[in-house]
Design a protein around this motif. Structure first.
Motif, PDB file in Angstrom:
ATOM      1  N   LEU A  77      -1.269   3.299  -1.758  1.00 27.15           N
ATOM      2  CA  LEU A  77      -1.992   4.558  -2.938  1.00 27.15           C
ATOM      3  C   LEU A  77      -1.428   3.187  -3.864  1.00 27.15           C
ATOM      4  O   LEU A  77      -2.979   4.161  -5.015  1.00 27.15           O
ATOM      5  N   THR A  78      -1.097   1.857  -4.491  1.00 26.03           N
ATOM      6  CA  THR A  78      -1.287   1.391  -5.914  1.00 26.03           C
ATOM      7  C   THR A  78      -2.423   0.690  -5.330  1.00 26.03           C
ATOM      8  O   THR A  78      -2.944  -0.513  -6.346  1.00 26.03           O
ATOM      9  N   ASP A  79      -3.159   0.357  -4.363  1.00 26.70           N
ATOM     10  CA  ASP A  79      -4.695  -1.075  -3.546  1.00 26.70           C
ATOM     11  C   ASP A  79      -3.629  -2.433  -3.435  1.00 26.70           C
ATOM     12  O   ASP A  79      -4.167  -3.099  -3.569  1.00 26.70           O
ATOM     13  N   GLY A  80      -2.380  -2.412  -3.671  1.00 25.13           N
ATOM     14  CA  GLY A  80      -1.925  -4.118  -4.051  1.00 25.13           C
ATOM     15  C   GLY A  80      -2.084  -4.369  -4.536  1.00 25.13           C
ATOM     16  O   GLY A  80      -1.830  -5.694  -4.313  1.00 25.13           O
ATOM     17  N   ARG A  81      -2.547  -3.757  -6.115  1.00 29.49           N
ATOM     18  CA  ARG A  81      -2.482  -4.245  -7.465  1.00 29.49           C
ATOM     19  C   ARG A  81      -0.866  -5.237  -7.854  1.00 29.49           C
ATOM     20  O   ARG A  81       0.306  -4.758  -6.807  1.00 29.49           O
ATOM     21  N   ASP A  82      -0.325  -6.030  -8.705  1.00 32.65           N
ATOM     22  CA  ASP A  82       0.429  -6.770  -9.047  1.00 32.65           C
ATOM     23  C   ASP A  82       0.418  -5.482 -10.315  1.00 32.65           C
ATOM     24  O   ASP A  82       0.102  -5.135 -10.820  1.00 32.65           O
ATOM     25  N   ILE A  83       1.949  -5.178 -10.607  1.00 40.54           N
ATOM     26  CA  ILE A  83       2.659  -5.178 -11.123  1.00 40.54           C
ATOM     27  C   ILE A  83       2.091  -5.431 -12.914  1.00 40.54           C
ATOM     28  O   ILE A  83       1.724  -4.651 -13.452  1.00 40.54           O
ATOM     29  N   GLY A  84       1.508  -5.671 -13.438  1.00 37.45           N
ATOM     30  CA  GLY A  84       0.765  -6.161 -13.898  1.00 37.45           C
ATOM     31  C   GLY A  84      -0.399  -5.431 -13.894  1.00 37.45           C
ATOM     32  O   GLY A  84      -0.817  -5.523 -15.306  1.00 37.45           O
ATOM     33  N   ASP A  85      -1.165  -5.696 -13.211  1.00 38.24           N
ATOM     34  CA  ASP A  85      -2.361  -5.316 -12.870  1.00 38.24           C
ATOM     35  C   ASP A  85      -2.424  -3.944 -12.666  1.00 38.24           C
ATOM     36  O   ASP A  85      -3.280  -2.947 -12.890  1.00 38.24           O
ATOM     37  N   PHE A  86      -1.058  -2.699 -12.761  1.00 39.61           N
ATOM     38  CA  PHE A  86      -1.153  -1.132 -12.955  1.00 39.61           C
ATOM     39  C   PHE A  86      -1.855  -0.554 -13.670  1.00 39.61           C
ATOM     40  O   PHE A  86      -1.586  -0.948 -15.210  1.00 39.61           O
ATOM     41  N   THR A  87      -2.740   0.419 -13.136  1.00 39.90           N
ATOM     42  CA  THR A  87      -3.148   2.239 -14.219  1.00 39.90           C
ATOM     43  C   THR A  87      -1.642   2.504 -14.516  1.00 39.90           C
ATOM     44  O   THR A  87      -0.732   2.627 -13.937  1.00 39.90           O
ATOM     45  N   THR A 120      -2.142   6.182 -13.477  1.00 37.09           N
ATOM     46  CA  THR A 120      -1.117   6.238 -12.051  1.00 37.09           C
ATOM     47  C   THR A 120      -0.625   5.667 -11.680  1.00 37.09           C
ATOM     48  O   THR A 120       0.482   5.981 -10.314  1.00 37.09           O
ATOM     49  N   ASP A 121      -1.165   4.238 -11.319  1.00 40.03           N
ATOM     50  CA  ASP A 121       0.244   3.072 -10.240  1.00 40.03           C
ATOM     51  C   ASP A 121       1.494   3.898 -10.956  1.00 40.03           C
ATOM     52  O   ASP A 121       2.125   3.520 -10.317  1.00 40.03           O
ATOM     53  N   TRP A 122       1.448   3.402 -11.903  1.00 37.35           N
ATOM     54  CA  TRP A 122       2.931   3.695 -13.059  1.00 37.35           C
ATOM     55  C   TRP A 122       4.011   4.996 -12.431  1.00 37.35           C
ATOM     56  O   TRP A 122       4.790   4.913 -11.693  1.00 37.35           O
ATOM     57  N   GLN A 123       2.496   5.916 -12.080  1.00 37.00           N
ATOM     58  CA  GLN A 123       3.513   6.821 -11.916  1.00 37.00           C
ATOM     59  C   GLN A 123       3.696   7.319 -10.210  1.00 37.00           C
ATOM     60  O   GLN A 123       4.900   7.798 -10.481  1.00 37.00           O
ATOM     61  N   ILE A 124       3.005   6.653  -9.639  1.00 41.47           N
ATOM     62  CA  ILE A 124       3.291   6.353  -8.048  1.00 41.47           C
ATOM     63  C   ILE A 124       4.457   4.998  -7.863  1.00 41.47           C
ATOM     64  O   ILE A 124       5.280   5.770  -7.101  1.00 41.47           O
ATOM     65  N   PHE A 125       4.225   4.139  -8.580  1.00 37.46           N
ATOM     66  CA  PHE A 125       5.777   3.812  -8.466  1.00 37.46           C
ATOM     67  C   PHE A 125       7.033   4.260  -9.102  1.00 37.46           C
ATOM     68  O   PHE A 125       7.850   4.035  -8.480  1.00 37.46           O
ATOM     69  N   GLY A 126       6.898   5.074 -10.207  1.00 34.89           N
ATOM     70  CA  GLY A 126       7.823   5.886 -10.700  1.00 34.89           C
ATOM     71  C   GLY A 126       8.951   6.846  -9.368  1.00 34.89           C
ATOM     72  O   GLY A 126       9.216   6.885  -9.394  1.00 34.89           O
ATOM     73  N   ALA A 127       7.302   7.464  -9.343  1.00 32.38           N
ATOM     74  CA  ALA A 127       8.222   7.918  -8.153  1.00 32.38           C
ATOM     75  C   ALA A 127       8.497   7.540  -6.994  1.00 32.38           C
ATOM     76  O   ALA A 127       9.625   7.935  -6.496  1.00 32.38           O
ATOM     77  N   PHE A 128       8.029   6.277  -6.176  1.00 34.77           N
ATOM     78  CA  PHE A 128       8.536   5.220  -5.586  1.00 34.77           C
ATOM     79  C   PHE A 128      10.055   5.768  -5.732  1.00 34.77           C
ATOM     80  O   PHE A 128      11.272   5.437  -4.911  1.00 34.77           O
TER      81      PHE A 128
END
Length: 175
Positions: free
Chosen positions: A36-46, A48-56
């Motif tokens: 869901l985060t398209d394999g981006r590194d944590i430093g490149d998170f948008t 939406t990626d942070w929300q997905i990561f928080g849910a994870f």
């Protein structure tokens, strides 16, 4: 432990199954998060990626808590089965007419034997020896005149915890 243990109960295997499912689900959550985060590194998170990561992180924490809880239930199943096997073999090698009281110590595979000898009691502690598959004396025989002496010997000398009411059925000769 006296004799071989029977196979674990069915509930144990059900719990093991669910722990395995929860562990597999944790790895699936990792893969889903990376997808869901398209394999981006944590430093490149948008955002939406942070929300997905928080849910994870939340789902992973709930998953781990559930897995540890169920694993604890597995341990309880095995501990109860071990206790039942121990108690079933507690009176092995003892003549019921000879022994006034047998007290178990399930944690250390020990038993306290209290025999009546005239106006006093003979107290000893046996430990189960796995190598010889038999009960072996752990302490020398102690002569006790009262219930208090029995409790003192078991608790202070043998580190064998016993409730006073466990020996309450024995008449106290000194009273």
């Amino acid at each position: 432990m006296p004799h071989q243990n029977p196979p674990p109960p069915r509930s144990f295997w059900v719990h093991v199954f669910w722990v395995a499912v929860l562990c597999a689900m944790l790895f699936a959550l990792i893969g889903l998060t990376v997808f869901l985060t398209d394999g981006r590194d944590i430093g490149d998170f948008t955002r939406t990626d942070w929300q997905i990561f928080g849910a994870f992180l939340f789902a992973g924490a709930v998953d781990l808590i559930a897995a540890f809880y169920i694993a604890g239930r597995c341990r309880q199943c095995l501990a109860e089965q071990r206790r039942q096997v121990f108690l079933a073999h507690l009176h092995e090698g003892i003549d019921p007419a000879d022994c006034a009281c047998v007290l178990p110590d399930c944690v250390d595979d020990r038993r306290a034997l209290i025999r009546q000898d005239g106006d006093s009691y003979l107290v000893s502690v046996d430990v189960y020896d796995d190598a010889s598959a038999a009960w072996q004396p752990e302490s020398p025989v102690y002569r006790a005149a009262t219930r208090g002496d029995i409790l003192h010997f078991l608790q202070d000398e043998c580190d064998f915890y016993v409730e006073p009411e466990d020996v309450g059925s024995l008449p106290d000769k000194a009273e």
